[in-house]
Design an enzyme around this catalytic site. Sequence first.
Site, PDB file in Angstrom:
ATOM      1  N   ILE A   1       0.829  -1.201   0.000  1.00 36.79           N
ATOM      2  CA  ILE A   1       0.000   0.000   0.000  1.00 36.79           C
ATOM      3  C   ILE A   1       0.866   1.255   0.000  1.00 36.79           C
ATOM      4  O   ILE A   1       0.545   2.241  -0.668  1.00 36.79           O
ATOM      5  CB  ILE A   1      -0.955  -0.011   1.209  1.00 36.79           C
ATOM      6  CG1 ILE A   1      -1.996  -1.126   1.066  1.00 36.79           C
ATOM      7  CG2 ILE A   1      -1.649   1.339   1.364  1.00 36.79           C
ATOM      8  CD1 ILE A   1      -2.816  -1.384   2.313  1.00 36.79           C
TER       9      ILE A   1
ATOM     10  N   ASN B   1       2.074   5.037   7.050  1.00 35.29           N
ATOM     11  CA  ASN B   1       1.700   3.721   6.542  1.00 35.29           C
ATOM     12  C   ASN B   1       2.502   2.581   7.163  1.00 35.29           C
ATOM     13  O   ASN B   1       1.988   1.476   7.326  1.00 35.29           O
ATOM     14  CB  ASN B   1       1.893   3.703   5.015  1.00 35.29           C
ATOM     15  CG  ASN B   1       1.802   2.300   4.453  1.00 35.29           C
ATOM     16  OD1 ASN B   1       0.734   1.716   4.318  1.00 35.29           O
ATOM     17  ND2 ASN B   1       2.958   1.724   4.109  1.00 35.29           N
TER      18      ASN B   1
ATOM     19  N   SER C   1      -4.901   2.755   9.230  1.00 37.93           N
ATOM     20  CA  SER C   1      -5.390   1.950  10.340  1.00 37.93           C
ATOM     21  C   SER C   1      -5.616   0.523   9.837  1.00 37.93           C
ATOM     22  O   SER C   1      -4.839   0.020   9.030  1.00 37.93           O
ATOM     23  CB  SER C   1      -6.664   2.573  10.914  1.00 37.93           C
ATOM     24  OG  SER C   1      -7.160   1.843  11.998  1.00 37.93           O
ATOM     25  N   SER C   2      -6.667  -0.131  10.274  1.00 35.72           N
ATOM     26  CA  SER C   2      -6.923  -1.503   9.852  1.00 35.72           C
ATOM     27  C   SER C   2      -8.362  -1.894  10.148  1.00 35.72           C
ATOM     28  O   SER C   2      -8.960  -1.424  11.129  1.00 35.72           O
ATOM     29  CB  SER C   2      -5.987  -2.475  10.570  1.00 35.72           C
ATOM     30  OG  SER C   2      -6.357  -3.821  10.306  1.00 35.72           O
TER      31      SER C   2
ATOM     32  N   TYR D   1      -2.094  -6.442  17.568  1.00 34.86           N
ATOM     33  CA  TYR D   1      -2.059  -5.584  16.386  1.00 34.86           C
ATOM     34  C   TYR D   1      -3.259  -4.641  16.373  1.00 34.86           C
ATOM     35  O   TYR D   1      -3.116  -3.434  16.114  1.00 34.86           O
ATOM     36  CB  TYR D   1      -2.039  -6.467  15.143  1.00 34.86           C
ATOM     37  CG  TYR D   1      -2.068  -5.724  13.830  1.00 34.86           C
ATOM     38  CD1 TYR D   1      -0.980  -4.986  13.401  1.00 34.86           C
ATOM     39  CD2 TYR D   1      -3.200  -5.767  13.008  1.00 34.86           C
ATOM     40  CE1 TYR D   1      -1.000  -4.306  12.190  1.00 34.86           C
ATOM     41  CE2 TYR D   1      -3.233  -5.094  11.800  1.00 34.86           C
ATOM     42  CZ  TYR D   1      -2.139  -4.359  11.394  1.00 34.86           C
ATOM     43  OH  TYR D   1      -2.166  -3.688  10.202  1.00 34.86           O
TER      44      TYR D   1
ATOM     45  N   LYS E   1      -3.307  -0.549  16.367  1.00 30.12           N
ATOM     46  CA  LYS E   1      -3.937   0.198  15.275  1.00 30.12           C
ATOM     47  C   LYS E   1      -5.118   1.028  15.769  1.00 30.12           C
ATOM     48  O   LYS E   1      -5.433   2.080  15.190  1.00 30.12           O
ATOM     49  CB  LYS E   1      -4.389  -0.771  14.182  1.00 30.12           C
ATOM     50  CG  LYS E   1      -3.252  -1.230  13.277  1.00 30.12           C
ATOM     51  CD  LYS E   1      -2.647  -0.067  12.507  1.00 30.12           C
ATOM     52  CE  LYS E   1      -1.682  -0.502  11.434  1.00 30.12           C
ATOM     53  NZ  LYS E   1      -1.156   0.653  10.670  1.00 30.12           N
TER      54      LYS E   1
ATOM     55  N   THR F   1      -5.458  -7.206   1.963  1.00 30.74           N
ATOM     56  CA  THR F   1      -4.850  -6.590   0.783  1.00 30.74           C
ATOM     57  C   THR F   1      -3.584  -7.339   0.407  1.00 30.74           C
ATOM     58  O   THR F   1      -2.720  -7.578   1.255  1.00 30.74           O
ATOM     59  CB  THR F   1      -4.510  -5.115   1.068  1.00 30.74           C
ATOM     60  OG1 THR F   1      -5.683  -4.435   1.541  1.00 30.74           O
ATOM     61  CG2 THR F   1      -4.002  -4.422  -0.181  1.00 30.74           C
TER      62      THR F   1
END
Length: 255
Positions: free
Chosen positions: A19, A98, A148-149, A162, A166, A195
């Site tokens: 990304i 990122n 973020s996520s 994680y 985030k 992704t």
Amino acid sequence: MHSKLHGKTALVTGSSRGIGRATALGLAREGTLIAVHYGRDEQAAKETVNLIEKDGGRAFTVGAQLGADGAVDRLFAGLEAGLREHTGRTVLDILVNNAAATGFGGAPEDVTAEEVDRMFAVNAKAPFLIIQRTLDLMPEGGRIVNISSAVTRKAIPEQLAYAMSKGSIDQLTLHLARHLAPRGITVNSVLPGATDNGGDAFRMPEVREPMSQLSAFKRLGAPADVADVVVFLTTDQARWVTGSCLDATGGSLLG
């Protein structure tokens, strides 16, 4: 190059692949000078620069292993030197946070204190410190985008550490959006889903297939799917959007 972001400058952390690389390429196509940050893989960062230059854009690399002692100082020393070399000044118009530490933590009972420290050092503390330093370089009307996520919105116990780290990004976005509004600086976060970042795991059918089913479109996200959302948030078209967490999961959170 006459386009939406002509003459702007940007730092994209973790832009040697995935990304981050797609975001760097997208911003460069709009006329932005890109500082391509990497942690360990300098060659991959140089490949990002080469791709940008082949496309008619401008970029330079800057290395710092986020989470390590003195990393933010090293990052900004390289960033400011690169900006001076290419523009004669140290103005940063756009920041994209990122870079991230990832990892499959297993059951919450098995996550170690060291793993939690690593996640928060890279995913929460580093973006906060980077924004602090950026504000001395960013003019009015600047843009900050934090990655973020989707795991901050959907319970996945194996990703607890994680997700916690985030989740800090979303709070960073919310509070700084209010704080920086008087300067015309927008602060937003983007939530990617599954992704394909080009890693080896995504070449394995046993990984690709179940992850593809998470999206409403029944496919993995491509880095550009998320990067295009990030680029939009940096343009004047998104001037009225701040403090938002944009869902870029391909409908993975629809239920």
